[in-house]
Scaffold this motif. Structure first.
Motif, short mmCIF file in Angstrom:
data_model
loop_
_atom_site.label_atom_id
_atom_site.label_comp_id
_atom_site.label_asym_id
_atom_site.label_seq_id
_atom_site.Cartn_x
_atom_site.Cartn_y
_atom_site.Cartn_z
N ARG A 22 41.42 -6.92 -20.99
CA ARG A 22 42.21 -6.57 -19.83
C ARG A 22 41.47 -5.49 -19.03
O ARG A 22 40.67 -4.74 -19.59
CB ARG A 22 43.59 -6.01 -20.21
N ALA A 23 41.76 -5.42 -17.75
CA ALA A 23 41.39 -4.29 -16.92
C ALA A 23 42.68 -3.48 -16.73
O ALA A 23 43.77 -3.97 -17.04
CB ALA A 23 40.84 -4.77 -15.58
N ALA A 24 42.56 -2.27 -16.26
CA ALA A 24 43.75 -1.43 -16.06
C ALA A 24 43.74 -0.82 -14.67
O ALA A 24 42.68 -0.50 -14.13
CB ALA A 24 43.82 -0.34 -17.11
N VAL A 25 44.92 -0.65 -14.12
CA VAL A 25 45.10 0.10 -12.88
C VAL A 25 46.07 1.23 -13.21
O VAL A 25 47.17 0.98 -13.72
CB VAL A 25 45.67 -0.80 -11.76
N VAL A 26 45.63 2.45 -12.94
CA VAL A 26 46.46 3.63 -13.15
C VAL A 26 47.08 4.00 -11.81
O VAL A 26 46.37 4.20 -10.82
CB VAL A 26 45.63 4.81 -13.71
N VAL A 27 48.42 4.07 -11.77
CA VAL A 27 49.15 4.31 -10.52
C VAL A 27 49.89 5.64 -10.61
O VAL A 27 50.67 5.86 -11.54
CB VAL A 27 50.14 3.15 -10.25
N ARG A 28 49.61 6.52 -9.63
CA ARG A 28 50.25 7.84 -9.56
C ARG A 28 50.90 7.97 -8.18
O ARG A 28 50.26 7.69 -7.17
CB ARG A 28 49.21 8.93 -9.75
N PRO A 29 52.16 8.39 -8.12
CA PRO A 29 52.84 8.49 -6.83
C PRO A 29 52.26 9.58 -5.94
O PRO A 29 51.86 10.64 -6.42
CB PRO A 29 54.29 8.80 -7.19
N LYS A 30 52.24 9.29 -4.63
CA LYS A 30 51.87 10.28 -3.61
C LYS A 30 53.15 10.79 -2.95
O LYS A 30 54.25 10.28 -3.20
CB LYS A 30 50.97 9.63 -2.56
N GLU A 31 52.99 11.76 -2.06
CA GLU A 31 54.14 12.38 -1.39
C GLU A 31 54.99 11.38 -0.62
O GLU A 31 56.21 11.51 -0.59
CB GLU A 31 53.68 13.51 -0.48
N ALA A 32 54.38 10.39 0.02
CA ALA A 32 55.16 9.42 0.81
C ALA A 32 56.18 8.70 -0.07
O ALA A 32 57.34 8.51 0.32
CB ALA A 32 54.23 8.42 1.49
N TYR A 33 55.76 8.31 -1.26
CA TYR A 33 56.69 7.65 -2.20
C TYR A 33 57.76 8.63 -2.66
O TYR A 33 58.95 8.29 -2.69
CB TYR A 33 55.91 7.10 -3.39
N LEU A 34 57.36 9.84 -3.00
CA LEU A 34 58.33 10.83 -3.48
C LEU A 34 59.34 11.19 -2.41
O LEU A 34 60.52 11.42 -2.70
CB LEU A 34 57.60 12.07 -4.00
N ILE A 48 62.20 13.05 -9.23
CA ILE A 48 60.92 13.38 -8.60
C ILE A 48 60.05 14.20 -9.54
O ILE A 48 58.85 13.96 -9.64
CB ILE A 48 61.14 14.08 -7.24
N GLU A 49 60.64 15.15 -10.24
CA GLU A 49 59.85 15.93 -11.21
C GLU A 49 59.27 15.03 -12.29
O GLU A 49 58.11 15.16 -12.66
CB GLU A 49 60.71 17.03 -11.84
N LEU A 50 60.07 14.11 -12.78
CA LEU A 50 59.60 13.17 -13.79
C LEU A 50 58.47 12.29 -13.24
O LEU A 50 57.44 12.11 -13.88
CB LEU A 50 60.75 12.29 -14.29
N LEU A 51 58.66 11.78 -12.02
CA LEU A 51 57.65 10.91 -11.42
C LEU A 51 56.34 11.66 -11.12
O LEU A 51 55.27 11.08 -11.22
CB LEU A 51 58.20 10.29 -10.13
N ARG A 52 56.44 12.93 -10.79
CA ARG A 52 55.23 13.73 -10.54
C ARG A 52 54.39 13.90 -11.80
O ARG A 52 53.18 14.00 -11.74
CB ARG A 52 55.61 15.13 -10.04
N GLU A 53 55.05 13.96 -12.94
CA GLU A 53 54.37 14.22 -14.21
C GLU A 53 53.79 12.96 -14.85
O GLU A 53 52.95 13.07 -15.74
CB GLU A 53 55.36 14.85 -15.20
N LYS A 54 54.23 11.81 -14.45
CA LYS A 54 53.86 10.57 -15.14
C LYS A 54 52.99 9.68 -14.27
O LYS A 54 53.03 9.73 -13.05
CB LYS A 54 55.12 9.78 -15.53
N VAL A 55 52.21 8.86 -14.94
CA VAL A 55 51.49 7.77 -14.28
C VAL A 55 51.94 6.48 -14.96
O VAL A 55 52.49 6.50 -16.06
CB VAL A 55 49.95 7.90 -14.40
N THR A 56 51.71 5.38 -14.30
CA THR A 56 51.97 4.07 -14.91
C THR A 56 50.64 3.35 -15.00
O THR A 56 49.85 3.37 -14.05
CB THR A 56 52.95 3.25 -14.06
#
Length: 129
Positions: A22-34, A48-56
């Motif tokens: 598999r390949a992987a894509v790491v996704v981290r939210p930016k301010e527009a999403y938040l 928002i605090e939880l989303l800032r701390e985590k990546v998918t």
């Protein structure tokens, strides 16, 4: 001095390492999403605090893309975008109607990875989300 016992260290020479196909894509939210989450969700501050701390991390099909590249994001961004929107609000009526690859890139930082090493001794398990 700590009373904790040191953890035994397994070296690469004592354990057979394997990669997964598999390949992987790491996704981290930016301010527009938040900002969208803040407007779309009653539990926004905590979320928002939880989303800032985590990546998918999304695993994608591996191979055939040339030069060890990850698969083209255009092939997968719509599904990833919807999954990330669900994390911000389950109410689909609040989701942006015209979601494009450009918008996705404005809302998320994306990093592709091509080498995934499996350090676990157990088989992979798929759980539906």
């Amino acid at each position: 001095m700590s009373n904790e016992k040191p953890m035994p260290v397994k070296s690469a020479t004592t354990k057979s390492l394997s990669t997964i196909n598999r390949a992987a894509v790491v996704v981290r939210p930016k301010e527009a999403y938040l900002q969208w989450v803040a407007q779309s969700n009653n539990n926004a501050p905590e979320l928002i605090e939880l989303l800032r701390e985590k990546v998918t991390v999304y695993l994608l099909p591996d191979g055939g893309y040339g030069n060890g590249d990850t698969p083209p994001l255009r092939n997968f961004f719509a599904e990833i975008f919807e999954t990330e929107l669900t994390a911000g609000s389950a109410d689909k009526s609040l989701w942006p109607q015209h979601r494009t690859l450009n918008m996705f890139s404005e809302w998320f930082d994306i990093n592709g990875e091509t080498m995934i090493v499996d350090l676990a001794d157990t088989r992979l398990k798929n759980d539906k989300i």
